[in-house]
Write a protein that holds these residues in place. Sequence first.
Motif, PDB file in Angstrom:
ATOM      1  N   LEU A 172      -8.281   8.902   2.978  1.00  0.00           N
ATOM      2  CA  LEU A 172      -6.907   8.534   2.861  1.00  0.00           C
ATOM      3  C   LEU A 172      -7.079   7.128   2.362  1.00  0.00           C
ATOM      4  O   LEU A 172      -6.102   6.772   1.316  1.00  0.00           O
ATOM      5  N   GLY A 202      -6.232   6.031  -1.222  1.00  0.00           N
ATOM      6  CA  GLY A 202      -4.915   4.989  -1.121  1.00  0.00           C
ATOM      7  C   GLY A 202      -5.302   3.825  -2.164  1.00  0.00           C
ATOM      8  O   GLY A 202      -4.459   3.391  -3.027  1.00  0.00           O
ATOM      9  N   ILE A 204      -1.296   4.690  -0.399  1.00  0.00           N
ATOM     10  CA  ILE A 204      -1.394   5.994   0.531  1.00  0.00           C
ATOM     11  C   ILE A 204      -0.208   6.648   0.469  1.00  0.00           C
ATOM     12  O   ILE A 204      -0.110   7.884   0.564  1.00  0.00           O
TER      13      ILE A 204
END
Length: 106
Positions: free
Chosen positions: A30, A34, A61
Motif C-alpha cells: 500500500l 501510494g 495511499i
Amino acid sequence: MSIVVILLIVILGLLLAGSLIGLAFSLLWLAVTGLVIGALGRLVLPGRQEISLLATALIGIAASLVGGILANLFDVGWLIQFLVAVALAAVGVTLFSSSEQRRRLA
C-alpha cells in the motif's frame, strides 16, 4: 490431552504470525503503490508542488484506497481504477499544496 493443547497453541501461533506477516506485506505494498500514485498525481499537474514526499505518499495511499472503493462500487476494471486513483491524487496534491501556500503566506 496436553499434546492436543500444545498443537492447538502452535497452530494458532502460526496462523497469527502468518496474518501479521500478510498484514505487513499489505501495508508495504500500500505504501509503495501510494507513493507511485501520488508521484503520478504530481506529475500530471503543471508547475512545481511544494509538498513533502511523506505528504505525497499519504495522498497517494488515500487516493488509491478511494479509487479502489469506487472501482468496486461501480464494477469497473483495474485500468479505470488506476486512472481514477491518479486523478484523485492530483486533486489531493493540488488541495494540499494550495493549503500549504496559504499557511505560509498567513
